[in-house]
Design a protein around this motif. Structure first.
Motif, mmCIF file in Angstrom:
data_model
loop_
_atom_site.group_PDB
_atom_site.id
_atom_site.type_symbol
_atom_site.label_atom_id
_atom_site.label_comp_id
_atom_site.label_asym_id
_atom_site.label_seq_id
_atom_site.Cartn_x
_atom_site.Cartn_y
_atom_site.Cartn_z
ATOM 1 N N GLY A 341 42.524 33.831 38.860
ATOM 2 C CA GLY A 341 42.099 34.600 40.028
ATOM 3 C C GLY A 341 41.614 36.000 39.729
ATOM 4 N N ARG A 344 38.195 36.772 41.337
ATOM 5 C CA ARG A 344 38.348 36.884 42.794
ATOM 6 C C ARG A 344 38.835 38.271 43.186
ATOM 7 N NH1 ARG A 344 42.863 36.685 45.492
ATOM 8 N NH2 ARG A 344 43.989 35.750 43.733
ATOM 9 N N GLU A 347 36.153 40.822 42.731
ATOM 10 C CA GLU A 347 35.164 40.753 43.809
ATOM 11 C C GLU A 347 35.532 41.694 44.954
ATOM 12 O OE1 GLU A 347 33.212 39.322 47.453
ATOM 13 O OE2 GLU A 347 35.366 39.146 46.984
ATOM 14 N N TYR A 350 33.553 44.818 44.779
ATOM 15 C CA TYR A 350 32.106 44.605 44.699
ATOM 16 C C TYR A 350 31.338 45.781 45.306
ATOM 17 C CZ TYR A 350 27.546 42.416 45.462
ATOM 18 O OH TYR A 350 26.204 42.146 45.481
ATOM 19 N N TRP A 406 34.840 31.353 34.450
ATOM 20 C CA TRP A 406 34.295 31.843 35.713
ATOM 21 C C TRP A 406 33.325 30.858 36.370
ATOM 22 C CZ3 TRP A 406 32.936 37.227 33.265
ATOM 23 C CH2 TRP A 406 34.118 37.962 33.122
ATOM 24 N N TYR A 409 33.996 29.493 39.976
ATOM 25 C CA TYR A 409 33.723 30.305 41.161
ATOM 26 C C TYR A 409 32.313 30.020 41.685
ATOM 27 C CZ TYR A 409 37.889 33.074 40.044
ATOM 28 O OH TYR A 409 39.171 33.478 39.797
ATOM 29 N N ALA A 413 31.422 28.172 45.253
ATOM 30 C CA ALA A 413 30.601 28.828 46.278
ATOM 31 C C ALA A 413 29.359 28.012 46.587
ATOM 32 C CB ALA A 413 30.215 30.225 45.802
ATOM 33 N N ALA A 421 29.062 34.664 48.773
ATOM 34 C CA ALA A 421 30.055 34.591 47.703
ATOM 35 C C ALA A 421 29.387 34.285 46.367
ATOM 36 C CB ALA A 421 31.102 33.530 48.028
ATOM 37 N N HIS A 424 27.824 37.432 45.024
ATOM 38 C CA HIS A 424 28.829 38.363 44.511
ATOM 39 C C HIS A 424 29.339 37.931 43.142
ATOM 40 C CE1 HIS A 424 30.007 40.195 48.680
ATOM 41 N NE2 HIS A 424 28.712 40.265 48.424
ATOM 42 N N TYR A 425 29.731 36.651 43.035
ATOM 43 C CA TYR A 425 30.299 36.180 41.767
ATOM 44 C C TYR A 425 29.232 36.163 40.661
ATOM 45 C CZ TYR A 425 34.518 34.757 44.279
ATOM 46 O OH TYR A 425 35.674 34.756 45.015
#
Length: 949
Positions: A341, A344, A347, A350, A406, A409, A413, A421, A424-425
């Motif tokens: 996590g 996450r 983020e 961000y 990663w 993620y 999304a 999302a 962002h990731y």
């Protein structure tokens, strides 16, 4: 004016016959048979002696001595300085004046040139006048060489740098020279603004290659120290070259600063996310403990075959209770992703990251090799998204650079159709991969000094061809892998043979347990006779307890180290109070009193100390002064009893800071707030020959080689010891390739992987006891394929073509795709195995390493005692200032070590000060300590004596 370069005493020394010792007398005044035959032609005995030794006062006429001098010069092949010789000397001095501005240095170079050309030196004043003329001509030549760059618009832009900007409330010159003190979006934005301003002046495109590198460095150094008002008062032909070189250097420095702040600010967000993750995992573990307790109650019921299946549910609900079961079911946790996590939580920052990342991507151009092309494409896409304001990542956007941990993620999304999302990731993955690529060198910034293409730090193939044979001869390596690697294999076999003999005993401090694992017992304490302890105490009481100012005055009398502090602008006239002021600055900075505290303590005005520190106290002069002290200490007869000077060690020492600094970090183990680390290199003779301020959280191993390769002292360092923090496979490989031995004390040495250079069965057959410990096989084919590149890398470091800490940091951060880094690590693994076998089989060797590291700890204690004021908290914020303060502490530490070594005859004195003001001393300052001149912590005492009389 020209004769003001030297004092009256120095001028008299240059005009008179030099003092000659016995060695010089034998070397230069032993006459050969041919010399004696030449001298016999002079008729009188006094003339023979006078001509032989060039004595004044012999001969009845001055013409006689002149004639004899001409005959002696003709016999020895020397010439009088005539028109052609004067012209050649002027040309030589002009060429040197283009590189150096120091009149005394130019005078010495002129004398050396005349000596090599066998030309009798003209009068001192005449030669000094030639030096002055060469300096004037060099200034004119400097302006002429950059005149094509000084268009009317650019000249006005340069002059505008000196004008106060109402928005900044300072001049642009001062604004450019003020560095950031913390990593934050505001600091990043400020540095990007500087970068864009410099590009508006085309500072990044200035080509100053017409000026020698040393001249550019000198002009930029002056520009950094002069105020805008002082520069404005200078003539345009002197002011503009200074500003041009300062702009060109600032363009590189600010670019490096932007990238560094991007790295640090992004890493700060990642570190805060990691702390949050740690807290979340701790809370998750706490909740899981209750569920595990419940499971312990359920399992016995389920495992009991005597309980009917239909009765299990009723029994559990009755025994445990429905409320408890419902609560446990409600607290069920979702399965964690591969990174638990972390992304996450990152983020959540961000918005914070978006405050600075788009500015950096817009201002800086990134490039990379073949492996980094997917990341470079992603950066271009991200720049377009930022420029257009689009929010959705294109479907064709690359993700090959995204680490496996990663990728989930992005997949999650995308599966949910959550474009926000995914953006962002994906953007966070791009930025973090960019940071890692910059650290490893896979991604680089053209025009940068610290983040440029790694290939530019190494010898080019053509350059390497010219250096290969000499380098291999210097370090004792064969240029061919087929010859070098068998020798390494023989060395490994020899070390393993010794280890085999040690382990066969079975009951020594190094042995195998029943499971076949290495057991390494700690070294036993050395048995020191009580008589030796008593003698130690008696000798310690005999050491003089003197004010530190007197100590520095005495060491200058022996070594002249204060003469190494030269004016940054080349000024030669030295006031009678200069040495006093230098000593006051050294004491103020080394003891952490600061210049304000020192001015209050000793009565010298603050502005005098500030001016002295600004123009005389800098890293290059402090290095020269330290070299002078180390060399003097090295030649003392008693010093050889401490060690031969071939062994050294390095370690970091932490100091707390007060206020924000770009180098300060939180480290709970050492600081209540933030602090920095000074990384020092210490010889086995108790002298410190290297100092560098580093970020306390950075890996110390990156900086181990810097001072070893840059060692300019007389210490013949061949072996270096560190603790575990200074060890990497890269270091093991590089130390051997540059002809040095790395000898660390590694924590949990028995648990590290040991490598073999052949089949497991062969090694277990040759070494039945030690062989099974070699659990991994080195990739010799990879090492052989890159052997020449490994030598080229080591040669680039050895010859100063690249900075070791920069290269080691990039190689250590490189991925497995970097074949050169992987080959170096494989070779380093072999060297580490050889070292471990030698270390484990020789208890005397282990004790030698431990003693050397203890010497470093002892000097750390001495530095801590000297650096006592303000609770030891460093208040200087800029890295350059912190480095200068650390070097001041090193110089004073070496002065104490010198005076602690018997052979220094004491005539305690102290420099005079002006009358001390009657005002009460501020509580923020502290007096200069008296120092017991011993290099052990027990013999350093803080006293309340002032440094004045």
């Amino acid at each position: 004016m020209a004769t003001r370069v030297f004092s009256d005493e120095e001028m008299e020394g240059l005009r008179s016959f030099p003092a000659i010792g016995k060695d010089e007398l034998i070397r230069y005044f032993t006459l050969t048979p041919a010399d004696e035959a030449f001298l016999r032609k002079f008729r009188r005995a006094e003339n023979v002696l006078g001509a032989a030794a060039d004595l004044a006062g012999y001969g009845e006429r001055e013409q006689t001595r002149t004639d004899h001098l001409r005959e002696v010069a003709d016999y020895l092949g020397w010439n009088q300085a005539k028109a052609i010789e004067h012209k050649e000397l002027d040309e030589f001095l002009l060429a040197r004046a283009m590189e150096h501005d120091s009149p005394s240095l130019l005078f010495r170079l002129g004398c050396e040139y005349l000596r090599s050309a066998k030309v009798i030196r003209p009068g001192v004043v005449l030669l000094l006048e030639k030096v002055a003329s060469a300096r004037t001509a060099a200034e004119q030549e400097n302006h002429a060489r950059v005149a094509h760059l000084l268009t009317g618009e650019r000249a006005r832009g340069l002059d505008n740098l000196l004008v106060v900007d109402p928005a900044l409330r300072s001049s642009r010159l001062h604004w450019l020279g003020t560095g950031p003190v913390q990593a934050s979006p505001t600091s990043v934005g400020g540095e990007v603004e500087k970068l864009l301003f410099l590009r508006g002046l085309d500072a990044h495109a200035l080509d100053l290659s017409a000026l020698p590198a040393e001249r550019r460095r000198h002009l930029a150094q002056i520009g950094r120290r002069l105020t805008a008002q002082a520069l404005e008062r200078r003539e345009a032909n002197r002011r503009h070259p200074i500003l041009l070189t300062l702009l060109a250097q600032s363009a590189v420095d600010v670019l490096d600063s932007v990238v560094q702040l991007f790295d640090q600010t992004l890493s700060g967000s990642e570190s805060r996310a990691r702390i949050k993750l740690r807290d979340e995992l701790a809370e998750r573990a706490k909740l899981s403990e209750d569920r595990l307790t419940l499971l312990d109650e359920i399992l016995p019921v389920l495992a009991d075959a005597g309980i009917p299946d239909e009765a299990v549910g009723t029994l559990l609900r009755g025994k445990i209770g429905m409320s408890r079961l419902i609560a446990a079911n409600a607290g069920a946790t979702v399965r964690l992703p591969r990174d638990h996590g972390h992304l996450r939580l990152l983020e959540g920052s961000y918005t914070y990251i978006r405050q600075f990342a788009p500015k950096v991507l817009k201002a800086v151009r990134f490039k990379g090799g073949t492996e980094a092309q997917p990341l470079i494409e992603a950066l271009q896409i991200l720049q377009e998204l930022n420029a257009t304001g689009a929010r959705t990542v294109p479907e064709a956007a690359p993700t090959l650079f995204v680490p496996t941990r990663w990728q989930g993620y992005l997949d999650g999304a995308a599966a949910k159709g959550d474009a926000t999302a995914y953006r962002h990731y994906w953007e966070l993955c791009v930025l973090l991969s960019l940071r890692d690529g910059l650290r490893s060198g896979d991604v680089y910034v053209p025009g940068s000094r610290r983040y440029d293409n790694p290939e530019t730090y190494l010898f080019k193939p053509a350059q390497w061809e010219a250096h290969r044979v000499e380098f291999c001869r210097l370090v004792g390596k064969s240029p061919e892998a087929c010859e070098a690697l068998p020798l390494v294999m023989d060395e490994l076999d020899e070390a393993l043979s010794d280890l085999e003999d040690t382990l066969k005993g079975g009951d020594g401090p190094v042995r195998l347990n029943d499971a076949g694992e290495l057991v390494i017992s700690p070294l036993t304490a050395e048995d020191i006779p009580s008589e030796a302890e008593e003698l130690h105490g008696e000798l310690e009481r005999m050491l003089p307890n003197v004010p530190i100012a007197s100590l520095l005055v005495e060491m200058d009398r022996h070594t002249g180290f204060l003469d190494c502090f030269t004016h940054a602008g080349g000024k030669q006239a030295r006031s009678p109070q200069l040495k006093r002021n230098l000593i006051a600055c050294l004491i103020g900075l080394s003891t952490n009193m600061g210049l304000h505290g020192m001015a209050t303590s000793c009565g010298i005005p603050y502005d005098v100390l500030a001016w002295t520190a600004e123009w005389y106290i800098r890293e290059d002069t402090l290095r020269e002064a330290n070299i002078c002290l180390v060399n003097y200490h090295h030649q003392l007869p008693m010093t050889a009893m401490f060690g031969s000077g071939t062994l050294s060690s390095s370690d970091g020492q932490r100091f707390p800071t007060r206020g924000k600094s770009i180098t300060a970090r939180h480290l709970n183990k050492y600081f209540v707030g933030e602090g920095i680390s000074t990384y020092t290199h210490v010889s086995d003779q108790h002298s410190t020959f290297g100092t560098k301020v580093i970020v306390a959280t950075h890996r110390e191993a990156h900086y181990v080689l810097d001072e070893i390769l840059g060692n300019a002292t007389d210490l013949p360092i061949t072996e270096h010891a560190t603790d575990t923090h200074g060890v990497t496979l890269v270091n093991f490989g590089l130390f051997d390739l540059v002809g040095k031995q790395l000898s660390p004390r590694i924590r949990d040495l028995g648990k590290i992987a040991l490598y073999r250079m052949g089949a497991r069965a062969d090694y277990e057959e040759k070494f039945p006891t030690a062989g099974p410990l070699l659990t991994k096989k080195a990739n010799l084919d990879l090492v052989a394929d890159h052997w020449d590149d490994l030598l080229r890398l080591a040669g680039s470091l050895k010859y100063g073509h690249a900075t070791a800490s920069l290269i080691v940091g990039k190689l250590s951060a490189s991925s497995r795709q970097n074949a050169l880094a992987t080959a170096l690590k494989e070779y380093g693994a072999i060297r580490r195995t050889i070292y471990a076998a030698k270390y484990l089989s020789d208890p005397v060797y282990r004790r030698k390493i431990a003693r050397q590291l203890n010497k470093g700890e002892s000097l750390h204690a001495l530095r801590r005692q000297l650096h006592y004021a303000r609770e030891g908290k460093i208040t200087r914020r800029q890295p350059e200032q912190q480095n200068e303060q650390a070097w001041c502490l090193t110089v004073v530490t070496n002065a104490v070590a010198n005076c602690a070594t018997p052979a220094v005859r004491w005539t305690p004195t102290c420099w005079p000060t002006s009358p001390r003001p009657a005002a009460r001393r501020s509580t923020t300052t502290a007096p200069s300590p008296s120092t017991t001149t011993a290099n052990s912590p027990s013999s350093t005492r803080r006293a309340t004596d002032r440094c004045g009389p």
